[in-house]
Design a protein around this motif. Structure first.
Motif, PDB file in Angstrom:
ATOM      1  N   ARG A  37      75.559 -30.481  45.606  1.00  0.00           N
ATOM      2  CA  ARG A  37      76.201 -31.786  45.418  1.00  0.00           C
ATOM      3  C   ARG A  37      77.566 -31.621  44.748  1.00  0.00           C
ATOM      4  NH1 ARG A  37      76.618 -35.019  41.242  1.00  0.00           N
ATOM      5  NH2 ARG A  37      75.141 -33.823  40.005  1.00  0.00           N
ATOM      6  N   ALA A  38      78.553 -32.304  45.292  1.00  0.00           N
ATOM      7  CA  ALA A  38      79.890 -32.293  44.707  1.00  0.00           C
ATOM      8  C   ALA A  38      79.874 -33.044  43.384  1.00  0.00           C
ATOM      9  CB  ALA A  38      80.885 -32.935  45.656  1.00  0.00           C
ATOM     10  N   ARG A  39      80.674 -32.585  42.450  1.00  0.00           N
ATOM     11  CA  ARG A  39      80.778 -33.235  41.147  1.00  0.00           C
ATOM     12  C   ARG A  39      81.914 -34.256  41.113  1.00  0.00           C
ATOM     13  NH1 ARG A  39      76.561 -30.748  41.448  1.00  0.00           N
ATOM     14  NH2 ARG A  39      75.649 -29.548  39.753  1.00  0.00           N
ATOM     15  N   GLY A  40      82.604 -34.409  42.210  1.00  0.00           N
ATOM     16  CA  GLY A  40      83.682 -35.386  42.316  1.00  0.00           C
ATOM     17  C   GLY A  40      83.545 -36.166  43.609  1.00  0.00           C
ATOM     18  N   LYS A 140      88.586 -29.924  31.569  1.00  0.00           N
ATOM     19  CA  LYS A 140      88.841 -31.219  30.943  1.00  0.00           C
ATOM     20  C   LYS A 140      90.333 -31.522  31.013  1.00  0.00           C
ATOM     21  CE  LYS A 140      85.043 -31.136  27.698  1.00  0.00           C
ATOM     22  NZ  LYS A 140      84.622 -31.080  26.297  1.00  0.00           N
ATOM     23  N   THR A 141      90.630 -32.789  31.308  1.00  0.00           N
ATOM     24  CA  THR A 141      91.997 -33.291  31.255  1.00  0.00           C
ATOM     25  C   THR A 141      91.964 -34.607  30.496  1.00  0.00           C
ATOM     26  OG1 THR A 141      91.959 -34.714  33.211  1.00  0.00           O
ATOM     27  CG2 THR A 141      92.388 -32.363  33.585  1.00  0.00           C
ATOM     28  N   GLU A 142      93.128 -35.155  30.207  1.00  0.00           N
ATOM     29  CA  GLU A 142      93.170 -36.450  29.535  1.00  0.00           C
ATOM     30  C   GLU A 142      92.624 -37.569  30.422  1.00  0.00           C
ATOM     31  OE1 GLU A 142      97.432 -35.513  30.945  1.00  0.00           O
ATOM     32  OE2 GLU A 142      95.816 -34.412  30.021  1.00  0.00           O
ATOM     33  N   SER A 143      92.492 -37.318  31.733  1.00  0.00           N
ATOM     34  CA  SER A 143      91.961 -38.317  32.666  1.00  0.00           C
ATOM     35  C   SER A 143      90.475 -38.130  32.955  1.00  0.00           C
ATOM     36  CB  SER A 143      92.719 -38.250  33.989  1.00  0.00           C
ATOM     37  OG  SER A 143      94.078 -38.488  33.776  1.00  0.00           O
ATOM     38  N   PHE A 146      87.239 -32.284  35.994  1.00  0.00           N
ATOM     39  CA  PHE A 146      87.137 -31.897  37.390  1.00  0.00           C
ATOM     40  C   PHE A 146      86.469 -30.530  37.415  1.00  0.00           C
ATOM     41  CE2 PHE A 146      91.233 -30.080  36.209  1.00  0.00           C
ATOM     42  CZ  PHE A 146      91.236 -28.842  36.837  1.00  0.00           C
ATOM     43  N   PHE A 147      86.123 -30.063  38.616  1.00  0.00           N
ATOM     44  CA  PHE A 147      85.276 -28.880  38.719  1.00  0.00           C
ATOM     45  C   PHE A 147      85.756 -27.942  39.808  1.00  0.00           C
ATOM     46  CE2 PHE A 147      82.994 -32.460  37.099  1.00  0.00           C
ATOM     47  CZ  PHE A 147      82.325 -31.941  36.006  1.00  0.00           C
TER      48      PHE A 147
END
Length: 153
Positions: A37-40, A140-143, A146-147
């Motif tokens: 499964r995609a994480r995004g 991790k980003t400020e938004s 993502f993976f």
């Protein structure tokens, strides 16, 4: 999984996003991924193929992160994951792979890259072209997060 492929991919995506989107992602702790499964909501996939190894990589973005990257790189604010966003994710996957390929060539690897493919939709499947364990690298980003996924064989 050959860990020699992890750092070049990790370094490359940090370089791509810091240079192109003025965003500095922070790498989290890599884990083995137990499902497909995609994480995004949108994922770019690209493969490295050579005599020494085959590597499949994917980068998955949730909406808030990919929308912020699109805003920073293309100076437009998307409202949905449309063709423009999907094209950008394919290009990010291509740049990520190109940077990693350059680093790996310095270590003596000789790879060809495939054209990137992009899949989208909530809960879509990430279909690596190689069988084997998949390392999942969270960033991790400020938004948001993502993976990146790496599978080698």
């Amino acid at each position: 999984m050959d860990v020699r492929f992890v750092n070049p991919v990790l370094d490359s995506i940090v370089n791509v996003l810091s240079t192109m989107a003025q965003m500095t992602p922070e790498a989290g702790i890599p884990v083995l991924k137990a499902d497909s499964r995609a994480r995004g909501v949108v994922t770019g996939l690209i493969d490295f193929s050579g005599k020494q190894a085959k590597v499949s990589t994917a980068i998955s973005f949730p909406k808030p992160v990919v929308f912020e990257i699109t805003k920073r790189m293309l100076r437009t604010e998307p409202q949905e994951v449309d063709d423009m966003v999907m094209d950008l994710v394919g290009e990010i996957a291509n740049m990520m792979a190109g940077g990693a390929k350059a680093s790996l060539e310095k270590e003596g690897y000789d790879f060809e890259l495939t054209l990137p493919t992009v899949d989208a939709g909530e809960g879509h499947e990430v279909k690596h072209s190689i069988s084997g364990p998949v390392v999942l690298l969270p960033f991790k980003t400020e938004s948001g997060e993502f993976f990146v996924e790496i599978c080698s064989g």
